[in-house]
Scaffold this active site. Structure first.
Site, PDB file in Angstrom:
ATOM      1  N   LYS A  17       0.782  -1.237   0.000  1.00  0.00           N
ATOM      2  CA  LYS A  17       0.000   0.000   0.000  1.00  0.00           C
ATOM      3  C   LYS A  17       0.812   1.284   0.000  1.00  0.00           C
ATOM      4  O   LYS A  17       0.244   2.362   0.024  1.00  0.00           O
ATOM      5  CB  LYS A  17      -0.985   0.044   1.182  1.00  0.00           C
ATOM      6  N   ASP A  18       2.129   1.207  -0.017  1.00  0.00           N
ATOM      7  CA  ASP A  18       2.920   2.437   0.034  1.00  0.00           C
ATOM      8  C   ASP A  18       4.246   2.265  -0.710  1.00  0.00           C
ATOM      9  O   ASP A  18       5.296   2.691  -0.242  1.00  0.00           O
ATOM     10  CB  ASP A  18       3.165   2.830   1.492  1.00  0.00           C
ATOM     11  N   LEU A  19       4.180   1.639  -1.874  1.00  0.00           N
ATOM     12  CA  LEU A  19       5.402   1.416  -2.646  1.00  0.00           C
ATOM     13  C   LEU A  19       5.803   2.687  -3.381  1.00  0.00           C
ATOM     14  O   LEU A  19       5.040   3.219  -4.175  1.00  0.00           O
ATOM     15  CB  LEU A  19       5.188   0.299  -3.671  1.00  0.00           C
TER      16      LEU A  19
END
Length: 86
Positions: A17-19
Site C-alpha cells: 500500500k505504500d510502494l
C-alpha cells in the site's frame, strides 16, 4: 528482487500500500522493502495515502494486489528515466 518481494507479500495475503522509491532500500546488492505502516491484509485494504498518489493505480480506489503491481511499474519507469513521476 522487487517483484519477488511483492509476490511473496501477495502470496501471504498482504498488500504493501505504500510502494515508492523511498521505501525501496538496497543493502549489499539486495533489495529490501521498507515502511509497512500502511500494509494490510488483502481483505482489509482500503485506505489511500495521498502522499503516494502518483504511484497509485488510477483505476482503483482500493489498494489491492493490482495496485502494488502498478506501483512497481511506476518505480521501474522512475528507475529507467531518472525522474520522479508526474
Amino acid at each position: 528482487q522487487l517483484s519477488n518481494a511483492i509476490n511473496c507479500l501477495h502470496e501471504n495475503g498482504i498488500v504493501h500500500k505504500d510502494l515508492h522509491s523511498n521505501n525501496i532500500l538496497i543493502h549489499q546488492n539486495s533489495i529490501k522493502l521498507a515502511d509497512f505502516s500502511l500494509s494490510k491484509r488483502i481483505k482489509d485494504a482500503g485506505q489511500i495515502s495521498f502522499e503516494t498518489v502518483p504511484y497509485l493505480d488510477p483505476e482503483q480506489i482500493k489498494k489491492q494486489k493490482k495496485s502494488d503491481i502498478y506501483s512497481i511499474g511506476v518505480l521501474f519507469w522512475e528507475l529507467s528515466s531518472g525522474k520522479k513521476p508526474f
